[in-house]
Design a protein around this motif. Structure first.
Motif: not given
Length: 116
Positions: A15-17, A53-60, A35-41
């Protein structure tokens, strides 16, 4: 260190790197990431997980994460965490993770709720 503790440390490092090799060391080749229990995709397979992971990345440096193991038995772990973002939002999280023989997640499901 337990297998679950080792997994969380790798997850946080990924997550950090945002390092592809660390992400791949955290999840099995055929892992399912919900991402949640009923995640359809859900993201299925390591390449889909890396892309997600990259699409939903948080800024360092934009977040902190505190956690503890709630339960660990056999290949299943339950982890409770709190993510706090620099912009002010805080999320309570609960992960249920099934680990393979190498300690990588082969099935990962997250529940999260934003605090008000």
């Amino acid at each position: 260190m337990t297998r679950a503790e080792d997994f969380v440390k790798r997850y946080v490092e990924a997550w950090r790197t945002e390092d592809d090799d660390v992400i791949r060391a955290t999840f099995a080749d055929d892992a399912i990431y919900r991402g949640y229990p009923s995640d359809d995709e859900p993201a299925i397979g390591i390449e889909a997980i890396v892309r997600m992971w990259h699409d939903e990345a948080d800024a360092p440096g934009s977040w902190t994460f505190e956690w503890h193991i709630v339960a660990e038995q056999g290949d299943v772990a339950v982890i409770q965490g709190v993510t706090t973002y620099a912009e002010g939002s805080t999320y309570d999280t609960l992960w249920v993770v099934r680990l393979d023989d190498l300690g990588r997640a082969c099935d990962f499901t997250e529940w999260y709720v934003r605090r008000d």
